[in-house]
Design a protein around this motif. Structure first.
Motif, short mmCIF file in Angstrom:
data_model
loop_
_atom_site.label_atom_id
_atom_site.label_comp_id
_atom_site.label_asym_id
_atom_site.label_seq_id
_atom_site.Cartn_x
_atom_site.Cartn_y
_atom_site.Cartn_z
N VAL A 1 -4.76 21.38 40.35
CA VAL A 1 -3.65 22.72 40.78
C VAL A 1 -4.33 23.90 39.85
CG1 VAL A 1 -1.68 23.83 40.71
CG2 VAL A 1 -1.89 21.58 41.42
N ARG A 2 -3.94 23.59 38.36
CA ARG A 2 -4.50 25.06 38.36
C ARG A 2 -6.32 25.46 38.76
NH1 ARG A 2 -4.91 22.74 31.94
NH2 ARG A 2 -2.15 22.74 31.16
N ARG A 3 -7.49 24.02 39.62
CA ARG A 3 -7.94 25.05 38.92
C ARG A 3 -8.43 25.76 40.59
NH1 ARG A 3 -13.93 23.56 38.30
NH2 ARG A 3 -15.40 24.80 39.26
N THR A 4 -7.68 24.89 41.66
CA THR A 4 -7.91 25.26 43.31
C THR A 4 -7.17 26.40 43.26
OG1 THR A 4 -8.23 22.61 43.50
CG2 THR A 4 -7.25 24.33 45.88
N LEU A 5 -5.95 26.70 43.13
CA LEU A 5 -4.85 27.36 42.83
C LEU A 5 -4.86 28.61 42.20
CD1 LEU A 5 -1.86 25.98 44.26
CD2 LEU A 5 -3.54 26.57 45.62
N ARG A 6 -5.58 28.39 40.55
CA ARG A 6 -5.79 29.54 39.85
C ARG A 6 -4.06 29.68 39.32
NH1 ARG A 6 -10.56 28.78 38.56
NH2 ARG A 6 -12.33 29.00 40.70
N VAL B 1 -6.46 19.26 45.90
CA VAL B 1 -6.68 20.14 45.24
C VAL B 1 -7.92 19.04 44.38
CG1 VAL B 1 -4.82 20.49 44.88
CG2 VAL B 1 -5.01 18.43 43.42
N ALA B 2 -8.66 20.08 43.60
CA ALA B 2 -9.93 19.29 43.49
C ALA B 2 -10.68 20.42 41.56
CB ALA B 2 -10.88 19.74 44.43
N ALA B 3 -11.02 19.57 40.77
CA ALA B 3 -10.52 20.02 39.99
C ALA B 3 -12.27 19.66 38.99
CB ALA B 3 -10.65 20.36 38.59
N ASP C 1 13.48 26.96 49.65
CA ASP C 1 12.60 27.38 48.78
C ASP C 1 11.39 26.54 49.11
OD1 ASP C 1 11.86 27.72 46.30
OD2 ASP C 1 12.72 25.87 45.24
N GLU C 2 10.81 27.47 49.92
CA GLU C 2 8.84 26.80 50.21
C GLU C 2 8.73 26.25 49.52
OE1 GLU C 2 8.08 26.49 54.41
OE2 GLU C 2 9.34 27.53 53.94
N PRO C 3 7.83 25.32 49.45
CA PRO C 3 6.28 24.40 48.01
C PRO C 3 6.24 25.49 48.75
CG PRO C 3 7.44 23.19 49.38
CD PRO C 3 8.01 24.45 50.77
N VAL C 4 5.11 25.43 47.68
CA VAL C 4 3.77 25.88 47.69
C VAL C 4 2.51 25.50 48.10
CG1 VAL C 4 1.34 26.86 46.01
CG2 VAL C 4 3.60 26.94 45.07
N GLY C 5 2.69 24.07 48.52
CA GLY C 5 1.86 22.90 49.20
C GLY C 5 2.17 21.98 49.30
N THR C 6 2.65 21.03 50.57
CA THR C 6 2.77 19.66 50.80
C THR C 6 1.90 18.94 51.42
OG1 THR C 6 3.32 20.47 53.07
CG2 THR C 6 4.96 19.71 51.55
N GLU C 7 1.34 18.25 50.69
CA GLU C 7 -0.05 17.05 51.02
C GLU C 7 -1.60 18.57 50.84
OE1 GLU C 7 0.10 13.83 51.67
OE2 GLU C 7 2.45 13.35 51.70
N ARG C 8 -1.30 18.35 50.05
CA ARG C 8 -1.99 19.75 49.02
C ARG C 8 -3.59 18.91 48.98
NH1 ARG C 8 -3.33 25.26 48.89
NH2 ARG C 8 -5.24 25.58 48.10
#
Length: 284
Positions: free
Chosen positions: A181-186, A128-130, A119-126
């Protein structure tokens, strides 16, 4: 020249660059904020803490575990990864450090045994910014999961206290991560989770636009107070007055205790291993 003086009429307001830790430092103690983010050179910090060594080791091992090829994502691999990054900084002696390394390895292997390695994560230690009306928020998320059509913010915890849903709801950092997350990954993101490895429990909260707006308002209020203090120093105010110390029991473990006579007078220092619950069950 301070940032307030650089703003020109008719120009957009300069956004305050903020991270959860930066805002938390000022909210806890303006003096600590000043030492960490204003004073240059930065005053020397106190010694390392054993509980931070535990947390750092577990976080690093989990990040590396997800970077392994799927067939190698086993509990044994997680244990080996922890042993490879383990630091004895802050522990009383080598015996205590070894005992806690084994204990943390037990938490870690139990935790990854309950994960689906495919179950691959979308990101680890990712990172993000808004942005908000006044802030440029950024932060690093331990893990971002895909659950159905939405993303979920996952934060690892290794402290002695079991996490609660109220803690997940009230965490400024988790709220900032949702916005990032909302802003960076849309992608839609509302749920935050605190994964407490020592107890194997998960605390969670589903954010709403209203709950996020409340966090943003509080963050912007803190940023406004920081700007006011910074402008006062630029205008000639004594930095100790503009950024006052807030003495309390937290002074016994503050990183900047060596540079703060107020904190030193407030409470005696703690041992660097004193946050470890030594009366817990024996290490596995």
């Amino acid at each position: 020249m301070g940032s307030a003086q650089l703003e020109m009429p008719g120009m957009p307001r300069r956004l305050f660059p903020a991270t959860p830790s930066k805002l938390a430092a000022f909210a806890d103690c303006p003096r600590r904020y000043r030492h960490g983010y204003v004073d240059r050179p930065t005053p020397p910090k106190g010694p390392a803490w054993a509980h931070n060594s535990v947390g750092s080791g577990v976080h690093a091992a989990l990040r590396s575990w997800w970077e392994l090829p799927v067939p190698k994502r086993t509990p044994a691999a997680a244990r080996q990864l922890l042993y490879s990054v383990w630091s004895s900084a802050g522990f009383r002696d080598a015996e205590q450090a070894d005992r806690w390394r084994a204990r943390a390895a037990g938490w870690l292997t139990d935790y990854v045994a309950g994960l689906d390695p495919t179950d691959e994560p979308v990101g680890t230690e990712r990172q993000v910014a808004a942005t908000t009306e006044r802030l440029a928020l950024s932060g690093r998320v331990d893990r971002i999961d895909q659950r159905g059509d939405e993303l979920v913010v996952v934060d690892y915890k290794t402290g002695r206290a079991v996490c609660t849903d109220d803690e997940a709801r009230g965490s400024p950092a988790l709220a900032a991560y949702v916005l990032g997350v909302r802003r960076t990954l849309r992608r839609p993101c509302n749920r935050v989770e605190l994964h407490h490895l020592p107890s194997g429990t998960v605390a969670a909260f589903e954010h709403t636009d209203r709950s996020l707006a409340n966090h943003v308002r509080r963050a912007e209020d803190i940023a406004a107070d920081i700007a006011t203090a910074t402008a006062a120093v630029d205008a000639g105010e004594d930095p100790d007055v503009a950024f006052p110390a807030v003495p309390g029991r937290q002074c016994s473990w503050c990183d900047f205790r060596p540079s703060c006579p107020t904190g030193q007078a407030a409470t005696p220092p703690r041992e660097t291993w004193s946050f470890l619950p030594e009366d817990d069950a024996p290490a596995p």
